[in-house]
Motif scaffolding. Structure first.
Motif, short mmCIF file in Angstrom:
data_model
loop_
_atom_site.label_atom_id
_atom_site.label_comp_id
_atom_site.label_asym_id
_atom_site.label_seq_id
_atom_site.Cartn_x
_atom_site.Cartn_y
_atom_site.Cartn_z
N SER A 96 0.81 -1.23 0.00
CA SER A 96 0.00 0.00 0.00
C SER A 96 0.84 1.27 0.00
O SER A 96 0.38 2.32 -0.43
CB SER A 96 -0.87 0.03 1.26
N ILE A 146 -7.61 -8.79 0.31
CA ILE A 146 -7.02 -8.23 1.54
C ILE A 146 -5.70 -8.94 1.82
O ILE A 146 -4.70 -8.33 2.17
CB ILE A 146 -8.01 -8.38 2.72
N ASP A 334 -7.27 -5.99 8.32
CA ASP A 334 -7.47 -4.82 7.43
C ASP A 334 -6.45 -4.89 6.32
O ASP A 334 -5.40 -5.50 6.47
CB ASP A 334 -7.27 -3.53 8.22
N VAL A 337 -2.53 -1.34 7.84
CA VAL A 337 -2.62 -0.90 9.24
C VAL A 337 -2.09 0.53 9.34
O VAL A 337 -0.89 0.77 9.19
CB VAL A 337 -1.82 -1.84 10.17
#
Ligand code: F1P
Length: 341
Positions: A96, A146, A334, A337
């Motif tokens: 990410s 995910i 998630d 984080v």
């Protein structure tokens, strides 16, 4: 099932990396050529930490010890637990580019210890890219799941091609044999796991050294995230020193052996089999009497370590389905984080 599709399409992603490698790697390669770093750190969280571990082991191996490399968790650097050597290169790893501890770690080592910072990510417009001196963004891997699968292996492949280019100058051969091996692994793992009665299995064991220990740890994360099952990971022969007490008929062991102590590792496999555990070997080497996922990688340099994660991803997916869980919706997880500061 996005997770399934993303696990099974990894060879296609590797082929894209082959095509796009030059464009993506240019700034990071430039940084390494311009400077004479004596130490390279890799930092990440979660799966990206095990990516850091595999890459760090492989730098030490491929550079024949000329460059010291080490893996760090984002937290230990971000919160000042660990200090690094002055003027090293710190490479952040993150799908990410937004994991707070990883981004903060890069900022802190630059500010406090004069580190040059770089990153490898799948998110070209992320905070990590913005804050790093150099970056390599795999802008065509847009993982929906995910759970990290192809983002992990694609960042590993990109980074390892660069290591081969810098230290061995055999990157073209490396790229081809890796792509061919991934194809072979993906085909064989599907058949192999289909043959196992997963309903019977309630304990998984992954064993390997160095880079293959990193593969095993990433396997542990995959099985845990997707299927909430029990997994043990150890450097192979350490399994004798206590942990083998847990082996029973519901134990499925994946051995990730290396060419150097292959025979010793097979003795460990024998011991586990005698205790009733089932064994699968993931290796290009000829197996003894065990079931195996064999593939054509012949370089004996451990740079195939991330390919060995793929069957473990597939095991996690199939174990989730067996237990009636949805691998696309992992419990308590998630996608990234981000901590409040
Ligand atoms: C790292 C990570 C993942 C984990 C979860 C939370 O993300 O810890 O490994 O599976 O999705 O985030 P990143 O820094 O690589 O984006």
């Amino acid at each position: 099932m996005v997770t399934k599709q993303e696990i099974l399409s990894q060879t296609e992603i590797f082929k894209n990396i082959k095509e796009e490698y030059r464009r993506i790697i240019k700034p990071l390669k430039g940084a390494l050529e311009k400077n004479d770093f004596k130490e390279i750190g890799f930092v990440g969280c979660g799966s990206s930490y095990y990516l850091a571990m595999g890459l760090a082991y492989n730098v030490n191996r491929l550079s024949d010890g000329k460059i010291k490399a080490k893996a760090y968790t984002g937290s230990e650097l971000a919160f000042g637990l660990t200090k690094i050597r002055e003027n090293s290169l710190m490479i952040g790893l993150s799908r990410s580019g937004e994991s707070t501890e990883t981004v903060n770690a890069l900022e802190k080592v630059k500010r406090d210890q004069g580190a040059t910072t770089a990153c490898i990510t799948c998110s070209p417009h992320s905070s990590m890219v913005e804050k790093s001196d150099y970056s390599a963004s795999i802008d065509f891997v847009n993982e929906q799941s995910i759970v990290m699968t192809q983002s992990f292996t694609s960042m590993a492949f990109l980074g390892t091609i660069l290591l081969h280019e810098i230290f061995k100058n055999d990157q073209l051969e490396y790229i081809e044999t890796t792509i061919n091996s991934s194809e072979s692994i993906i085909e064989k793992m599907q058949k192999k796991i289909e043959q196992i009665n997963l309903k019977r299995m309630d304990h998984f064991v992954f064993l390997g050294y160095d880079e293959y220990f990193a593969s095993s740890m990433e396997g542990l994360v995959k099985i845990t995230e997707m299927s909430l099952s029990e997994v043990d990971v150890f450097p192979t022969l350490e399994y004798r020193h206590g942990p083998k007490a847990k082996v029973h008929k519901g134990t499925l062991t994946f051995m990730l052996p290396n060419h150097i102590i292959f025979n010793e590792e097979m003795k460990m496999a024998d011991e586990i089999a005698k205790l009733g555990g089932e064994i699968i070997i993931i290796s290009p080497e000829k197996e003894k009497d065990f079931s195996s996922i064999k593939y054509p990688y012949k370089k004996n340099d451990f740079s195939d370590w991330f390919l060995r994660v793929i069957p473990l991803q597939w095991l996690g997916y199939n174990m989730a389905i067996t237990k009636g869980l949805d691998p696309d919706k992992p419990k308590n997880l998630d996608k990234v984080v981000q901590l409040e500061e």
